[in-house]
Design a protein around this motif. Structure first.
Motif: not given
Length: 354
Positions: A134-144, A249-255, A258-265, A275-278
């Motif tokens: 039903r829902f998607v979280l689409r995101a992209d990395i800044v200047q990978h 939706k809630r699951q995707l927002w939680e993810w 978590a993604i923002i925190e993990w990518l810092a590594s 990065a919106q849930v749509l």
């Protein structure tokens, strides 16, 4: 090179420097570019050039040459860095050795710059997943490519390339890209950074055959985190664009958090505002193929006007970035997605951890 020293070379490095592998690399690097000046100069005395190159590789005295830079509109301005033909031969020779052992570890739903994957299969998979959730979280990395941290990349590669001589060549090639994309890098302070963090070597030149491969290696731990750590069963990545699907939706927002925190590594950040849930909204069919084909070919045509044409690495990266850019309309509110049969979970992930 002394015979005694040659015996200390690893079997992988001997294969990398073998005459058979270098000839294969030369032919692959020259494919489609035999009308360019650099290739013509090399092939005029190809045997002599290959012998000299092999001698320097075995003696560990090979050093990459300077890059030639130019820009394309993709649709925004991007800096492409072309290498000497000799360096392209080395890149192919290296990838012939290390790519098979690393490629088998990648998840099935990583689609960029991989044999048997590509833009169209990515979009087909994306549409199937959209029809099943039903829902998607689409995101992209800044200047990978500009943000790839050399120390982190090399640590990832050492886990799968234990041969010191092969890794020494990898380090030489990675280091040759230091600072090439500094004008596109925006420093972000991560936890634990000191005053010297801004000086950390970083950047993969867009246009290198190896850069596209290192990019997939760099983001493979992230793929594992999403599919294993978060337990996302419907995930797809294309270069630095990725999508997670779920019915909550809630699951995707939680993810997302978590993604923002993990990518810092990995010293990476995403465009958080984008990065919106749509909803995954089906509409008219046939959206993807024509737009991606037009964008990819227009980028390749523009690139071919510089330095006698781009190498395999340049063409594949430019096509990948073009397709990646064309994903954006998929996830905007009210955007069309082709109706397809309901899809289940992903095809699975590799059982090997990095």
């Amino acid at each position: 090179m002394a015979e005694g020293n040659r015996r200390t070379l690893s079997p992988a490095f001997r294969h990398l420097c073998s005459w058979e592998n270098l000839v294969l690399a030369w032919r692959a690097a020259a494919r489609g570019k035999r009308g360019t000046a650099g290739v013509a100069r090399f092939e005029y005395r190809a045997e002599e050039h290959l012998v000299d190159l092999r001698t320097r590789l075995l003696a560990r005295t090979y050093r990459p040459g300077a890059y030639v830079h130019f820009h394309i509109e993709d649709p925004k301005r991007r800096k492409i860095s072309a290498v000497r033909f000799e360096d392209r031969v080395v890149h192919h020779a290296l990838c012939n050795v290390v790519e098979p052992r690393l490629e088998r570890l990648f998840i099935p739903d990583s689609y960029a710059n991989r044999v048997g994957k590509g833009t169209h299969r990515a979009v087909d998979r994306l549409q199937r997943l959209a029809g099943g959730y039903r829902f998607v979280l689409r995101a992209d990395i800044v200047q990978h490519f500009a943000w790839v941290d050399h120390a982190i990349l090399l640590a990832i590669l050492r886990r799968q390339i234990p041969e010191a001589d092969v890794m020494a060549l990898v380090e030489t090639i990675v280091d040759s890209g230091r600072g090439v994309l500094d004008d596109e890098y925006r420093y972000v302070r991560f936890a634990g950074d000191d005053l010297l963090a801004v000086c950390r070597p970083r950047g993969l030149p867009i246009g290198n055959l190896t850069s596209q491969f290192w990019s997939n290696c760099y983001l493979h731990p992230f793929d594992q985190f999403v599919t294993r750590g978060l337990g996302c069963r419907a995930y797809l990545r294309y270069v630095d664009d990725f999508a997670l699907f779920a019915d909550s939706k809630r699951q995707l927002w939680e993810w997302k958090a978590a993604i923002i925190e993990w990518l810092a590594s990995l010293r990476l950040v995403i465009h958080e505002s984008r990065a919106q849930v749509l909803p995954s909204r089906p509409a008219s069919p046939g959206w993807a193929s024509s737009s991606i084909r037009a964008i990819a070919w227009s980028r390749r045509a523009r690139c071919a006007g510089h330095t006698g044409g781009c190498g395999r690495g340049s063409r594949r990266i430019i096509a990948a970035r073009s397709a990646s850019a064309s994903w954006t309309p998929l996830f905007r509110a009210g955007s069309p997605m082709s109706p397809t049969p309901t899809a289940g979970a992903c095809a699975g992930t590799s059982s090997t951890r990095w």
